[in-house]
Design a protein around this motif. Sequence first.
Motif, PDB file in Angstrom:
ATOM      1  N   LEU A  73       0.848  -1.190   0.000  1.00  0.00           N
ATOM      2  CA  LEU A  73       0.000   0.000   0.000  1.00  0.00           C
ATOM      3  C   LEU A  73       0.886   1.243   0.000  1.00  0.00           C
ATOM      4  O   LEU A  73       1.717   1.417   0.902  1.00  0.00           O
ATOM      5  N   VAL A  74       0.693   2.081  -0.999  1.00  0.00           N
ATOM      6  CA  VAL A  74       1.481   3.301  -1.145  1.00  0.00           C
ATOM      7  C   VAL A  74       0.572   4.500  -0.929  1.00  0.00           C
ATOM      8  O   VAL A  74      -0.385   4.689  -1.679  1.00  0.00           O
ATOM      9  N   GLN A  75       0.876   5.296   0.057  1.00  0.00           N
ATOM     10  CA  GLN A  75       0.043   6.443   0.394  1.00  0.00           C
ATOM     11  C   GLN A  75       0.595   7.733  -0.198  1.00  0.00           C
ATOM     12  O   GLN A  75       1.811   7.888  -0.373  1.00  0.00           O
ATOM     13  N   SER A  76      -0.331   8.640  -0.492  1.00  0.00           N
ATOM     14  CA  SER A  76       0.039   9.972  -0.944  1.00  0.00           C
ATOM     15  C   SER A  76      -1.021  10.959  -0.473  1.00  0.00           C
ATOM     16  O   SER A  76      -2.089  10.573  -0.006  1.00  0.00           O
ATOM     17  N   GLY A  77      -0.709  12.231  -0.608  1.00  0.00           N
ATOM     18  CA  GLY A  77      -1.583  13.272  -0.105  1.00  0.00           C
ATOM     19  C   GLY A  77      -1.111  13.719   1.268  1.00  0.00           C
ATOM     20  O   GLY A  77      -0.005  13.408   1.695  1.00  0.00           O
ATOM     21  N   GLY A  78      -1.934  14.422   1.957  1.00  0.00           N
ATOM     22  CA  GLY A  78      -1.538  14.924   3.253  1.00  0.00           C
ATOM     23  C   GLY A  78      -0.779  16.229   3.123  1.00  0.00           C
ATOM     24  O   GLY A  78      -0.623  16.791   2.038  1.00  0.00           O
ATOM     25  N   GLY A  79      -0.309  16.735   4.256  1.00  0.00           N
ATOM     26  CA  GLY A  79       0.425  17.985   4.263  1.00  0.00           C
ATOM     27  C   GLY A  79      -0.189  18.987   5.214  1.00  0.00           C
ATOM     28  O   GLY A  79      -0.898  18.621   6.150  1.00  0.00           O
ATOM     29  N   LEU A  80       0.083  20.250   4.938  1.00  0.00           N
ATOM     30  CA  LEU A  80      -0.366  21.338   5.803  1.00  0.00           C
ATOM     31  C   LEU A  80      -1.581  22.025   5.192  1.00  0.00           C
ATOM     32  O   LEU A  80      -1.583  22.361   4.000  1.00  0.00           O
ATOM     33  N   VAL A  81      -2.590  22.250   6.007  1.00  0.00           N
ATOM     34  CA  VAL A  81      -3.795  22.932   5.545  1.00  0.00           C
ATOM     35  C   VAL A  81      -4.319  23.810   6.673  1.00  0.00           C
ATOM     36  O   VAL A  81      -4.099  23.505   7.853  1.00  0.00           O
ATOM     37  N   GLN A  82      -4.979  24.874   6.309  1.00  0.00           N
ATOM     38  CA  GLN A  82      -5.587  25.739   7.323  1.00  0.00           C
ATOM     39  C   GLN A  82      -6.875  25.105   7.841  1.00  0.00           C
ATOM     40  O   GLN A  82      -7.546  24.342   7.137  1.00  0.00           O
ATOM     41  N   SER A  83      -7.226  25.450   9.051  1.00  0.00           N
ATOM     42  CA  SER A  83      -8.481  24.990   9.626  1.00  0.00           C
ATOM     43  C   SER A  83      -9.636  25.366   8.703  1.00  0.00           C
ATOM     44  O   SER A  83      -9.702  26.484   8.202  1.00  0.00           O
ATOM     45  N   GLY A  84     -10.498  24.398   8.452  1.00  0.00           N
ATOM     46  CA  GLY A  84     -11.612  24.593   7.527  1.00  0.00           C
ATOM     47  C   GLY A  84     -11.314  24.155   6.117  1.00  0.00           C
ATOM     48  O   GLY A  84     -12.212  24.094   5.272  1.00  0.00           O
ATOM     49  N   GLY A  85     -10.058  23.856   5.840  1.00  0.00           N
ATOM     50  CA  GLY A  85      -9.656  23.444   4.513  1.00  0.00           C
ATOM     51  C   GLY A  85      -9.877  21.966   4.250  1.00  0.00           C
ATOM     52  O   GLY A  85     -10.440  21.243   5.083  1.00  0.00           O
ATOM     53  N   SER A  86      -9.434  21.525   3.076  1.00  0.00           N
ATOM     54  CA  SER A  86      -9.638  20.146   2.637  1.00  0.00           C
ATOM     55  C   SER A  86      -8.336  19.524   2.166  1.00  0.00           C
ATOM     56  O   SER A  86      -7.439  20.214   1.676  1.00  0.00           O
ATOM     57  N   LEU A  87      -8.285  18.232   2.298  1.00  0.00           N
ATOM     58  CA  LEU A  87      -7.189  17.429   1.767  1.00  0.00           C
ATOM     59  C   LEU A  87      -7.763  16.102   1.300  1.00  0.00           C
ATOM     60  O   LEU A  87      -8.777  15.643   1.822  1.00  0.00           O
ATOM     61  N   ARG A  88      -7.065  15.479   0.343  1.00  0.00           N
ATOM     62  CA  ARG A  88      -7.440  14.134  -0.067  1.00  0.00           C
ATOM     63  C   ARG A  88      -6.236  13.221   0.068  1.00  0.00           C
ATOM     64  O   ARG A  88      -5.178  13.496  -0.496  1.00  0.00           O
ATOM     65  N   VAL A  94     -15.016  11.606   3.644  1.00  0.00           N
ATOM     66  CA  VAL A  94     -15.649  10.629   2.765  1.00  0.00           C
ATOM     67  C   VAL A  94     -14.599   9.626   2.303  1.00  0.00           C
ATOM     68  O   VAL A  94     -13.564  10.020   1.745  1.00  0.00           O
ATOM     69  N   VAL A  95     -14.870   8.349   2.536  1.00  0.00           N
ATOM     70  CA  VAL A  95     -13.989   7.290   2.050  1.00  0.00           C
ATOM     71  C   VAL A  95     -14.596   6.714   0.775  1.00  0.00           C
ATOM     72  O   VAL A  95     -15.821   6.533   0.680  1.00  0.00           O
ATOM     73  N   SER A  96     -13.750   6.470  -0.199  1.00  0.00           N
ATOM     74  CA  SER A  96     -14.222   5.912  -1.468  1.00  0.00           C
ATOM     75  C   SER A  96     -13.128   5.037  -2.056  1.00  0.00           C
ATOM     76  O   SER A  96     -11.980   5.048  -1.600  1.00  0.00           O
ATOM     77  N   ARG A  97     -13.505   4.286  -3.061  1.00  0.00           N
ATOM     78  CA  ARG A  97     -12.522   3.420  -3.702  1.00  0.00           C
ATOM     79  C   ARG A  97     -12.723   3.440  -5.206  1.00  0.00           C
ATOM     80  O   ARG A  97     -13.849   3.616  -5.691  1.00  0.00           O
ATOM     81  N   ASP A  98     -11.631   3.294  -5.948  1.00  0.00           N
ATOM     82  CA  ASP A  98     -11.673   3.161  -7.397  1.00  0.00           C
ATOM     83  C   ASP A  98     -10.909   1.891  -7.719  1.00  0.00           C
ATOM     84  O   ASP A  98      -9.662   1.889  -7.779  1.00  0.00           O
ATOM     85  N   ASN A  99     -11.644   0.825  -7.896  1.00  0.00           N
ATOM     86  CA  ASN A  99     -10.982  -0.474  -8.109  1.00  0.00           C
ATOM     87  C   ASN A  99     -10.231  -0.532  -9.436  1.00  0.00           C
ATOM     88  O   ASN A  99      -9.288  -1.303  -9.577  1.00  0.00           O
ATOM     89  N   SER A 100     -10.627   0.304 -10.390  1.00  0.00           N
ATOM     90  CA  SER A 100      -9.897   0.318 -11.661  1.00  0.00           C
ATOM     91  C   SER A 100      -8.498   0.882 -11.495  1.00  0.00           C
ATOM     92  O   SER A 100      -7.611   0.624 -12.312  1.00  0.00           O
ATOM     93  N   LYS A 101      -8.301   1.645 -10.427  1.00  0.00           N
ATOM     94  CA  LYS A 101      -6.981   2.225 -10.132  1.00  0.00           C
ATOM     95  C   LYS A 101      -6.347   1.584  -8.904  1.00  0.00           C
ATOM     96  O   LYS A 101      -5.297   2.040  -8.449  1.00  0.00           O
ATOM     97  N   ASN A 102      -7.003   0.569  -8.362  1.00  0.00           N
ATOM     98  CA  ASN A 102      -6.493  -0.108  -7.159  1.00  0.00           C
ATOM     99  C   ASN A 102      -6.214   0.903  -6.046  1.00  0.00           C
ATOM    100  O   ASN A 102      -5.201   0.806  -5.331  1.00  0.00           O
ATOM    101  N   THR A 103      -7.108   1.840  -5.888  1.00  0.00           N
ATOM    102  CA  THR A 103      -6.866   2.967  -4.980  1.00  0.00           C
ATOM    103  C   THR A 103      -8.079   3.235  -4.103  1.00  0.00           C
ATOM    104  O   THR A 103      -9.222   3.154  -4.560  1.00  0.00           O
ATOM    105  N   VAL A 104      -7.784   3.587  -2.861  1.00  0.00           N
ATOM    106  CA  VAL A 104      -8.791   4.048  -1.910  1.00  0.00           C
ATOM    107  C   VAL A 104      -8.452   5.479  -1.530  1.00  0.00           C
ATOM    108  O   VAL A 104      -7.271   5.845  -1.426  1.00  0.00           O
ATOM    109  N   TYR A 105      -9.493   6.274  -1.332  1.00  0.00           N
ATOM    110  CA  TYR A 105      -9.310   7.684  -1.025  1.00  0.00           C
ATOM    111  C   TYR A 105      -9.963   8.039   0.308  1.00  0.00           C
ATOM    112  O   TYR A 105     -10.931   7.405   0.723  1.00  0.00           O
TER     113      TYR A 105
END
Length: 123
Positions: free
Chosen positions: A4-19, A68-79
């Motif tokens: 499992l290879v993770q990506s995303g994350g980082g620094l965000v202001q309160s109220g912001g979004s990340l995937r 929100v958790v979701s998955r794209d099996n065509s990309k073998n990826t969960v978000y």
Amino acid sequence: QVLLVQSGGGLVQSGGSLRLSCEAPGRSISTYAMAWFRQNFGTDREFVAAISASDITSYRESVKGRFVVSRDNSKNTVYLQMNSLRPEDAFVYYCAAKPQGIPSTEPTTYEIWGGGTRVIVSS
């Protein structure tokens, strides 16, 4: 063995979004129950969200309506789409997989783990 290879994350202001993304390169995860957990140094790993092979989702109470958790099996990826982030959401986030069965909130039931990605939320 699924990697499992993770990506995303980082620094965000309160109220912001990340995937966050969690990919299993070259391996199908369509039959796997997948989950996201989070942890800070010295604390237990806590359940955040999960998605079954049939796309049934579950969330910890404090993130319902924001994550929100979701998955794209065509990309073998969960978000994990994280909206309206709060300072108390600042953790290292881990994705996890179990090849069979229904998702669980208990981390010991998962066999495969990503390396973690840090989320920092500034107030």
